[in-house]
Design a protein around this motif. Structure first.
Motif, PDB file in Angstrom:
ATOM      1  N   SER A   1       0.873  -1.231   0.081  1.00  0.00           N
ATOM      2  CA  SER A   1       0.025   0.213   0.036  1.00  0.00           C
ATOM      3  C   SER A   1       0.747   1.120   0.034  1.00  0.00           C
TER       4      SER A   1
ATOM      5  N   ASP B   1       0.364   3.673  -2.909  1.00  0.00           N
ATOM      6  CA  ASP B   1      -0.977   4.188  -2.744  1.00  0.00           C
ATOM      7  C   ASP B   1      -1.065   5.154  -1.871  1.00  0.00           C
TER       8      ASP B   1
ATOM      9  N   GLN C   1       0.979   8.340  -3.154  1.00  0.00           N
ATOM     10  CA  GLN C   1       0.454   9.037  -4.079  1.00  0.00           C
ATOM     11  C   GLN C   1      -0.979   9.802  -3.510  1.00  0.00           C
TER      12      GLN C   1
END
Length: 111
Positions: free
Chosen positions: A77, A80, A83
């Protein structure tokens, strides 16, 4: 040696975001030459630059200085989350408030 390792991690951050040294310098409010010196291990980042890296790229300062990966989130993760934080840092105050509300709602429904 220590400064070269930190410089390598700064370069890693820059390349991961597809930035030139000039573009990274602009985002961190410093010169291209300073970025070059940092990446080459000829200079150490100061407190303000570390704070800018944290704000702009959600960089874990402990990782930047030591190379130790944070164990808070699962590795899959990480991209993610980075980002999401990167996008959060780029939006205006109203957008940030919307994200906070959504995150708060998502946290309640997951419990």
């Amino acid at each position: 040696m220590y400064s070269e390792e930190i410089g390598g991690r700064i370069k890693e951050i820059r390349l991961a975001h597809g930035l030139s040294q000039r573009e990274l310098g602009q985002r961190l409010n410093t010169s291209t030459g300073h970025i070059s010196w940092l990446e080459a291990g000829k200079a150490m980042p100061g407190g303000e630059l570390l704070l800018q890296l944290y704000r702009e790229f959600a960089v874990d300062i402990n990782w930047l200085l030591t190379g130790n990966e944070p164990e808070v989130l699962p590795r899959e993760s990480d991209n993610d989350v980075r980002q999401l934080v990167d996008n959060y840092c780029r939006i205006d105050v109203q957008g940030r408030e919307i994200i906070r509300i959504l995150a708060s709602y998502a946290g309640r429904s997951a419990a």
